[in-house]
Design a protein around this motif. Structure first.
Motif, short mmCIF file in Angstrom:
data_model
loop_
_atom_site.label_atom_id
_atom_site.label_comp_id
_atom_site.label_asym_id
_atom_site.label_seq_id
_atom_site.Cartn_x
_atom_site.Cartn_y
_atom_site.Cartn_z
N LYS A 1 0.84 -1.19 0.00
CA LYS A 1 0.00 0.00 0.00
C LYS A 1 0.87 1.24 0.00
O LYS A 1 1.95 1.26 0.59
CB LYS A 1 -0.91 0.02 1.23
CG LYS A 1 -1.94 -1.07 1.24
CD LYS A 1 -2.81 -0.96 2.48
CE LYS A 1 -3.81 -2.09 2.53
NZ LYS A 1 -4.64 -2.02 3.73
N GLU A 2 0.40 2.29 -0.65
CA GLU A 2 1.15 3.54 -0.70
C GLU A 2 0.94 4.34 0.58
O GLU A 2 -0.18 4.48 1.06
CB GLU A 2 0.71 4.40 -1.89
CG GLU A 2 1.19 3.87 -3.21
CD GLU A 2 0.86 4.81 -4.36
OE1 GLU A 2 0.09 5.77 -4.18
OE2 GLU A 2 1.39 4.57 -5.46
N LEU A 3 2.03 4.85 1.11
CA LEU A 3 2.01 5.74 2.26
C LEU A 3 2.53 7.08 1.76
O LEU A 3 3.65 7.16 1.24
CB LEU A 3 2.91 5.21 3.38
CG LEU A 3 3.10 6.10 4.59
CD1 LEU A 3 1.78 6.20 5.37
CD2 LEU A 3 4.19 5.57 5.48
N ILE A 4 1.74 8.12 1.90
CA ILE A 4 2.13 9.43 1.39
C ILE A 4 2.77 10.24 2.51
O ILE A 4 2.23 10.33 3.61
CB ILE A 4 0.91 10.19 0.82
CG1 ILE A 4 0.25 9.37 -0.28
CG2 ILE A 4 1.34 11.56 0.30
CD1 ILE A 4 -1.06 9.95 -0.78
N SER A 5 3.93 10.80 2.21
CA SER A 5 4.63 11.68 3.14
C SER A 5 4.30 13.12 2.77
O SER A 5 4.44 13.51 1.61
CB SER A 5 6.13 11.43 3.05
OG SER A 5 6.81 12.27 3.95
N TYR A 6 3.86 13.90 3.77
CA TYR A 6 3.44 15.28 3.53
C TYR A 6 4.40 16.27 4.18
O TYR A 6 4.96 16.01 5.24
CB TYR A 6 2.04 15.52 4.10
CG TYR A 6 0.96 14.75 3.40
CD1 TYR A 6 0.38 15.24 2.24
CD2 TYR A 6 0.52 13.53 3.90
CE1 TYR A 6 -0.62 14.54 1.59
CE2 TYR A 6 -0.47 12.82 3.25
CZ TYR A 6 -1.04 13.32 2.10
OH TYR A 6 -2.03 12.61 1.46
#
Length: 69
Positions: A31-36
């Protein structure tokens, strides 16, 4: 920001597990984990999280490294 990410070899989507230097595991099922960016809320990059199969690969590599030490 883009030039900094390029200098650090951070792509738009990055693998999230490895078994040593330059041994990143490309697990496209993760799964993609988005870093903000906390200052702007803008997405910086994505990390593909490791699946159970990838965890097994990492664990096996760690065990082998321990035994060879």
């Amino acid at each position: 920001m883009k030039s900094i990410l390029e200098a650090l070899h951070i792509a738009e989507v990055n693998p999230g597990a490895c078994t040593g230097p330059d041994a990143w595991i490309e697990d496209t099922k993760g799964k993609e984990l988005i870093s903000y960016n906390p200052a702007t809320g803008e997405a910086i990059a994505k990390v593909l999280q490791a699946t159970p199969e990838t965890y097994q690969k990492v664990s096996a590599a760690a065990k082998q490294a321990f035994l060879s030490w």
